[in-house]
Design a protein around this motif. Sequence first.
Motif, mmCIF file in Angstrom:
data_model
loop_
_atom_site.group_PDB
_atom_site.id
_atom_site.type_symbol
_atom_site.label_atom_id
_atom_site.label_comp_id
_atom_site.label_asym_id
_atom_site.label_seq_id
_atom_site.Cartn_x
_atom_site.Cartn_y
_atom_site.Cartn_z
ATOM 1 N N THR A 42 0.910 -1.189 -0.017
ATOM 2 C CA THR A 42 -0.115 0.158 0.144
ATOM 3 C C THR A 42 0.925 1.071 -0.123
ATOM 4 O O THR A 42 0.710 2.079 -0.765
ATOM 5 N N MET A 43 1.990 1.407 0.768
ATOM 6 C CA MET A 43 2.480 2.526 0.755
ATOM 7 C C MET A 43 3.543 2.627 -0.337
ATOM 8 O O MET A 43 3.803 4.036 -0.689
ATOM 9 N N VAL A 44 4.084 1.632 -0.928
ATOM 10 C CA VAL A 44 4.797 2.004 -2.271
ATOM 11 C C VAL A 44 3.936 2.510 -3.323
ATOM 12 O O VAL A 44 4.508 3.511 -3.958
ATOM 13 N N LEU A 45 2.575 1.951 -3.299
ATOM 14 C CA LEU A 45 1.855 2.451 -4.454
ATOM 15 C C LEU A 45 1.440 3.964 -3.870
ATOM 16 O O LEU A 45 1.348 4.883 -5.050
ATOM 17 N N LEU A 46 1.221 4.138 -2.605
ATOM 18 C CA LEU A 46 0.611 5.540 -2.346
ATOM 19 C C LEU A 46 1.920 6.820 -2.913
ATOM 20 O O LEU A 46 1.502 7.748 -3.083
ATOM 21 N N LEU A 47 3.159 6.211 -2.318
ATOM 22 C CA LEU A 47 4.327 7.181 -2.605
ATOM 23 C C LEU A 47 4.606 7.344 -4.224
ATOM 24 O O LEU A 47 4.644 8.605 -4.473
ATOM 25 N N ILE A 48 4.178 6.276 -4.873
ATOM 26 C CA ILE A 48 4.522 6.421 -6.393
ATOM 27 C C ILE A 48 3.273 7.388 -6.814
ATOM 28 O O ILE A 48 3.762 8.417 -7.658
ATOM 29 N N VAL A 49 1.901 7.402 -6.472
ATOM 30 C CA VAL A 49 1.059 8.436 -6.949
ATOM 31 C C VAL A 49 1.052 9.832 -6.571
ATOM 32 O O VAL A 49 0.922 10.620 -7.082
ATOM 33 N N GLN A 50 1.844 9.744 -5.027
ATOM 34 C CA GLN A 50 2.050 11.194 -4.417
ATOM 35 C C GLN A 50 3.186 11.980 -5.491
ATOM 36 O O GLN A 50 3.293 13.096 -5.861
ATOM 37 N N VAL A 51 4.272 11.135 -5.635
ATOM 38 C CA VAL A 51 5.339 11.656 -6.631
ATOM 39 C C VAL A 51 4.857 12.114 -8.121
ATOM 40 O O VAL A 51 5.166 13.254 -8.578
ATOM 41 N N THR A 52 3.963 11.199 -8.640
ATOM 42 C CA THR A 52 3.615 11.271 -9.939
ATOM 43 C C THR A 52 2.679 12.673 -9.916
ATOM 44 O O THR A 52 2.774 13.444 -10.704
ATOM 45 N N PHE A 53 1.732 13.002 -8.807
ATOM 46 C CA PHE A 53 1.042 13.867 -8.655
ATOM 47 C C PHE A 53 1.866 15.532 -8.562
ATOM 48 O O PHE A 53 1.781 16.415 -9.309
ATOM 49 N N PHE A 54 2.849 15.337 -7.770
ATOM 50 C CA PHE A 54 3.819 16.621 -7.519
ATOM 51 C C PHE A 54 4.610 16.911 -8.965
ATOM 52 O O PHE A 54 4.609 17.921 -9.452
ATOM 53 N N ILE A 55 4.892 15.945 -9.763
ATOM 54 C CA ILE A 55 5.572 16.098 -11.117
ATOM 55 C C ILE A 55 4.594 16.607 -12.018
ATOM 56 O O ILE A 55 4.925 17.743 -12.741
ATOM 57 N N THR A 56 3.453 16.144 -12.137
ATOM 58 C CA THR A 56 2.467 16.700 -12.992
ATOM 59 C C THR A 56 2.113 17.932 -12.624
ATOM 60 O O THR A 56 1.878 19.175 -13.548
ATOM 61 N N ASP A 57 1.908 18.327 -11.400
ATOM 62 C CA ASP A 57 1.681 19.836 -10.837
ATOM 63 C C ASP A 57 2.770 20.671 -10.931
ATOM 64 O O ASP A 57 2.249 21.790 -11.543
ATOM 65 N N GLN A 58 3.777 20.376 -11.247
ATOM 66 C CA GLN A 58 4.893 21.185 -11.381
ATOM 67 C C GLN A 58 5.092 21.504 -12.938
ATOM 68 O O GLN A 58 5.243 22.551 -13.221
ATOM 69 N N GLU A 59 4.758 20.501 -13.771
ATOM 70 C CA GLU A 59 4.795 20.900 -15.035
ATOM 71 C C GLU A 59 3.556 21.814 -15.686
ATOM 72 O O GLU A 59 3.837 22.627 -16.576
ATOM 73 N N ILE A 60 2.619 21.577 -15.114
ATOM 74 C CA ILE A 60 1.307 22.522 -15.336
ATOM 75 C C ILE A 60 1.855 23.832 -14.852
ATOM 76 O O ILE A 60 1.367 24.896 -15.489
ATOM 77 N N LYS A 61 2.424 24.105 -13.538
ATOM 78 C CA LYS A 61 2.660 25.311 -13.113
ATOM 79 C C LYS A 61 3.684 25.932 -13.850
ATOM 80 O O LYS A 61 3.592 27.176 -14.303
ATOM 81 N N ASP A 62 4.723 25.073 -14.482
ATOM 82 C CA ASP A 62 5.661 25.746 -15.214
ATOM 83 C C ASP A 62 5.121 26.202 -16.634
ATOM 84 O O ASP A 62 5.681 27.207 -17.262
#
Length: 421
Positions: free
Chosen positions: A394-414
């Motif tokens: 569960t925690m591996v999957l959670l960390l993957i989606v949190q990192v993915t969201f951060f990267i996506t959010d930064q790309e949208i912001k840039d």
Amino acid sequence: MQVTTNFKLKSIAPEQLFMLSVLIINGGNYLYNLLLGRLLGPSQFADAAVLITFLLVLSFVAMTFQLATAKFSVVLQSQVLQNFISKVYKYASIIGISFGLLIIVFAKQLQLLFNTSTSSMFTIFGIGVPIYFLMSVNRGFYQGKKAYKSLSLTYQLEMLSRLLITLGLIFVLNIQSSVVIAIGILLSFGFGLVPFKSKYFTFKKVEILDQKLSKQVIRFFVITAFYELTQIIINNSDILLVKHYFDSYQAGLYASLALIGRIVYFIAWMFVMLLLPEVVQLKKDGKSTAPILFKYIMYIAIIASVIIIACALFPKLAILMLFGDSYLAIAPLLWKYALATGLFAISNIFAYYYLSLDKYIPVILSAIFGVLQVVLIVIYHSNLQEVVYMQIITMVLLLIVQVTFFITDQEIKDKYQKQNL
């Protein structure tokens, strides 16, 4: 000599003093748990672990008030701030009394649900719940204003009083009972109120907050409460489910495993306490907030790695030193549980970071995976190893989606910033 000492003290930043204080507080709380484990043995320690878990659950629920108070203590000033905190105290009292009464009324049912030796421990615990909510609002004010000396003192007094009162009752009265532990917890809440910002605590009618501000406060409260619920599920559901599905001996073993494995999470918590006011202030000043996130993730990743490696290399030594040979059966699972909590601690930083920025998708993601963890443990719990594996997945999957969201959010912001250049 005096001049040198004063210079050294002044050269230490308040944040560093607070981090040192948190380490001492966590060390004291660990000593409290370890001594209980050694004195009571696995079976009786299982009852104590239920109360300690209830204390953690309570801390997460009350954290909603602490974080909201901390956030708006940064944003608001003078009379508006005073009105806000007075209202928070009022609602914290109402909710605290309600939760306390529920625990007292259903004490017998809680005893049956968690297979404990007595219901009195829940009744005593319930009496202290309203005090804990008031204590959390008080701490939130100090956290938001970065008054780290006062904030540290409230935590230190709570920890020291619980440790000394509980052990004093056990040794002086020679009673090894969960009731004694409940009394120690109850009395420690009173000490945790010191120093109390009493001028904001009033039963007089205060001015109504601005409608726009009220909406912001309510939204933040609701989202934070929702996230703290996910914290409760992820952090404590495993211990309560193990207590329900397994016998007292196995549950006691697992409680010791959880206590050692969560070292990384409790150390990470001090960074969360520092993160929120810093991120809110940076956002208020129009500065970039990502660097502070990277700094704290790096700190937690390093700490988690060291603890996981130590648990993998010296599991038996760690168990023997901390709990004694009665708990050695759990040694092979130690590094695996530490891995699960390390992954969660890093994921948690992402969620609190976005919570500070009023972005709530990471909170929802945490809730989804919190429920997933419970479902997996309910389905797969043939042995303690299986329970730990479900948490790692569960925690591996959670960390993957949190990192993915951060990267996506930064790309949208840039992309947005480039379009506006």
